[in-house]
Design an enzyme around this catalytic site. Structure first.
Site, PDB file in Angstrom:
ATOM      1  CB  CYS A  55       8.803  -5.874   3.817  1.00  0.00           C
ATOM      2  SG  CYS A  55       8.699  -5.926   2.018  1.00  0.00           S
ATOM      3  CB  CYS A  96      13.513  -5.167  -1.540  1.00  0.00           C
ATOM      4  SG  CYS A  96      13.015  -3.550  -2.171  1.00  0.00           S
ATOM      5  CB  CYS A 145      12.858   0.563   3.522  1.00  0.00           C
ATOM      6  SG  CYS A 145      11.555  -0.568   3.036  1.00  0.00           S
ATOM      7  CB  CYS A 179       5.918  -1.438  -1.805  1.00  0.00           C
ATOM      8  SG  CYS A 179       7.136  -0.193  -1.315  1.00  0.00           S
ATOM      9  CD  GLN A 186       9.973  17.645   1.137  1.00  0.00           C
ATOM     10  OE1 GLN A 186      10.352  16.476   1.206  1.00  0.00           O
ATOM     11  NE2 GLN A 186      10.792  18.657   1.336  1.00  0.00           N
ATOM     12  CD  GLU A 243      14.439  24.876  -8.402  1.00  0.00           C
ATOM     13  OE1 GLU A 243      15.250  24.204  -9.057  1.00  0.00           O
ATOM     14  OE2 GLU A 243      14.301  24.779  -7.167  1.00  0.00           O
ATOM     15  CG  ASP A 291      14.262  22.219   0.792  1.00  0.00           C
ATOM     16  OD1 ASP A 291      15.156  21.403   1.122  1.00  0.00           O
ATOM     17  OD2 ASP A 291      13.097  21.878   0.515  1.00  0.00           O
ATOM     18  CB  CYS A 349      17.182  15.794   2.147  1.00  0.00           C
ATOM     19  SG  CYS A 349      18.063  16.187   0.615  1.00  0.00           S
TER      20      CYS A 349
END
Length: 458
Positions: A74, A80, A83, A158, A286, A336, A384, A411
Site C-alpha cells: 500500500c 496510515c 493496517c 485502500c 461482520q 441483545e 458473541d 474478537c
C-alpha cells in the site's frame, strides 16, 4: 541510535529498550515503541534529547531484517493507521495471532495445546465490506494517521476494502472537492463533512453510502446534494441506499441525529449462510463475510445442535448466528441490549421464514434471568460479546444456568480467557479453541471455543 526489537505491543508496534546519556551525564533507560518493525530486528532510530522514559519513533533504517519481512504494497502504509502489519509475510501474521491466543489462555491457567492454528484467508486483501473514512478540515477524504487521531491521510486507495467501495469513496471525495465542501475540524468544532461510511454486500452487490455532516442537505447545500444523487445514480448503480446523516455532536462517532434518505432505501440486503439480512447504517454485521462464514461453520460444528434442544444466543445482534442455528434446534432465544438490533433480528427471522425464535431487548445478565423464566433451561448457549468481553457477572450467571455446551465467539482473546476462567468453578471444561483471522494485515484475531459441562455437575 541502534535498537533491537524484543517483542510487539498490543497495537502491533515493536518494543525496544536503549540506554543513553542525559544532559547531566547519567545513563538513562528509554523504552521505545517503534511501528513497522518485527521481533528480532535491529533498526536505526532517532531519539530526541529530551526523550521521555517511553518514546515513540519510526525506524530510519532496518539494519537486520526479519526473515518474514516483505515490502508493504500500500502506498499509504508509512503513514496510515489502518493496517499495521503489511510489512509482515501473511504466514507470519497467522503464527503471531495463534501465539497471542495461546498466551492469553495460558495466563489464565489453560492448556495452550487446545489452541489450533489460526485459519487464514486465501486472498487476504480487499476483504472488508464496510469502511468509515474521515474528512480532513481541508475536505480531503482518508483515514487517520498512525498514532495521530487528529491527522487525516488523504487516500488514493485502500487495499483491505472492497474494490468497488474504494472507487465509490473516491467519487464522493471528488464531489466534495468540486463543491469545495470543508471537512470537520475536531479542535474548533466547525466545518461540514465528518465521515463517509461505505458498506457493500459481496453477495448481492448492493452498496450503501452514508455522508455524516453537521448540516442538513437542504437550503444552501441542496444543489450539492442533488448533484451527488445524480452522480451516484449515473456512475455507481450498485448504490441502493444513499444517506445524509446529520451529526452535530462533539463526539467523533458515526451517529445520526437526523437521517435524510437522498436516494433508494434506508437499508441494503446482504446474505450469509444462505440467509438474507437487512443492514441499516448502524447495523453491526461482520466486516469480513468470507471469514464470518467460517466462524458460523465452526460454531455449528463445535456446538453439535440437535432438533430437540433449546438454545440461547447471547449478544445476538441482528441474528448472524441465530438464523443458521435456528434451523438446527427446536427453539432459539436471542438476547441483545440494542433495541434496533433486536427489531432487525425479528425482521430478519421473518424475512427468512424462521418461526422458532424469540428475541429479547435486555442487557445480558438480567436478560438471561428473564429468558430462563419464560423460555426454560437451554442445552446449548452461544455468546458473541463485544471486545470488552461478557464480564464476570454474566459468565457466572451462565455458569449457574448450566447449559450442557457453550460456544464462545470472541474478537478479543484476552477478555475471552478471563471470561471462561469464571466458568471453571461451575464444572466447565475447555475443549477446543479455534482462532480465525477476520482482519488480515492487522493485529486482531477472532476465536471460536467450545466448553462442555463435566458429568456430575448438572
Amino acid at each position: 541510535m541502534v535498537a533491537k526489537i524484543r517483542t510487539l505491543d498490543e497495537r502491533g508496534s515493536g518494543r525496544a529498550e536503549v540506554w543513553r546519556e542525559n544532559e547531566q551525564g547519567n545513563q538513562k533507560k528509554i523504552k521505545l515503541t517503534i511501528p513497522q518493525t518485527l521481533p528480532g530486528e535491529e533498526v536505526r532510530v532517532g531519539v530526541g534529547q529530551r526523550a521521555k522514559r517511553r518514546w515513540r519513533t519510526f525506524p530510519e533504517e532496518i539494519i537486520t531484517a526479519h526473515e518474514e519481512r516483505v515490502e508493504a504494497p500500500c502506498p499509504h502504509f508509512d503513514r496510515c493507521g489502518g493496517c499495521v502489519w503489511q510489512h509482515w509475510q501473511y504466514s507470519g501474521q497467522l503464527k503471531a495471532k495463534t501465539n497471542h491466543v495461546k498466551k492469553a489462555i495460558e495466563a489464565q491457567g489453560f492448556n495452550s495445546d487446545l489452541v489450533s492454528d489460526t485459519i487464514g484467508m486465501d486472498e487476504p486483501w480487499h476483504y472488508r465490506n464496510k469502511m468509515e473514512f474521515t474528512f480532513s478540515p481541508e475536505g480531503e477524504l482518508g483515514l487517520h494517521e498512525q498514532g495521530n487521531f487528529r491527522k487525516v491521510i488523504s487516500l488514493e486507495t485502500c487495499l483491505i476494502a472492497g474494490k468497488e467501495m474504494v472507487e465509490a469513496a473516491m467519487d464522493v471525495a471528488e464531489w466534495a472537492k468540486e463543491y469545495e465542501l470543508k471537512g470537520y475540524n475536531k479542535d474548533l468544532h466547525e466545518g461540514l463533512l465528518r465521515h463517509l461510511m461505505v458498506r457493500q454486500s459481496f453477495v448481492t452487490g448492493e452498496m450503501m453510502l452514508g455522508i455524516f455532516a453537521t448540516e442538513s442537505p437542504d437550503g444552501p447545500l441542496k444543489e450539492a446534494a442533488d448533484n451527488l444523487v445524480k452522480r451516484v445514480e449515473e456512475k455507481i448503480p450498485q448504490v441502493k441506499s444513499l444517506l445524509w446523516l446529520e451529526n452535530r455532536d462533539w463526539a467523533d462517532r458515526t451517529q445520526s441525529e437526523n437521517t435524510h434518505l437522498l436516494s433508494g432505501r434506508d437499508f441494503i440486503y446482504d446474505e450469509m449462510d444462505g440467509y438474507r439480512f437487512r443492514l441499516w447504517f448502524d447495523t453491526f454485521f461482520q466486516t469480513n463475510p468470507t471469514q464470518a462464514q467460517k466462524l458460523v461453520d465452526i460454531a455449528v460444528e463445535l456446538a453439535k445442535p440437535k432438533e430437540t434442544e433449546k438454545m440461547i444466543d447471547l449478544f445476538c445482534g441482528v441474528g448472524t448466528f441465530s438464523l443458521p442455528f435456528a434451523s438446527k434446534v427446536g427453539k432459539l432465544a436471542g438476547i441483545e441490549i440494542v433495541e434496533s438490533s433486536i427489531e432487525s433480528a425479528k425482521r430478519n427471522a421473518s424475512d427468512n421464514g424462521i418461526s422458532n425464535t424469540t428475541f429479547l431487548a435486555e442487557n445480558a445478565r438480567t436478560g438471561i434471568d428473564k429468558m430462563l423464566e419464560s423460555f426454560g433451561h437451554p442445552e446449548l448457549l452461544l455468546l458473541d460479546p463485544p471486545r470488552s468481553g461478557a464480564g464476570g457477572k454474566v459468565m457466572r450467571r451462565i455458569g449457574r444456568a448450566k447449559p450442557e455446551r457453550i460456544v464462545y465467539v470472541s474478537c478479543n482473546p484476552d477478555t475471552f480467557a478471563t471470561d471462561i476462567k469464571e466458568l471453571e468453578p461451575f464444572g466447565y471444561e475447555l475443549k477446543t479453541v479455534q482462532p480465525v483471522d477476520l482482519f488480515p494485515q492487522t493485529v486482531h484475531v477472532e476465536v471460536v471455543a467450545e466448553l462442555v459441562l463435566r458429568e456430575g455437575n448438572n
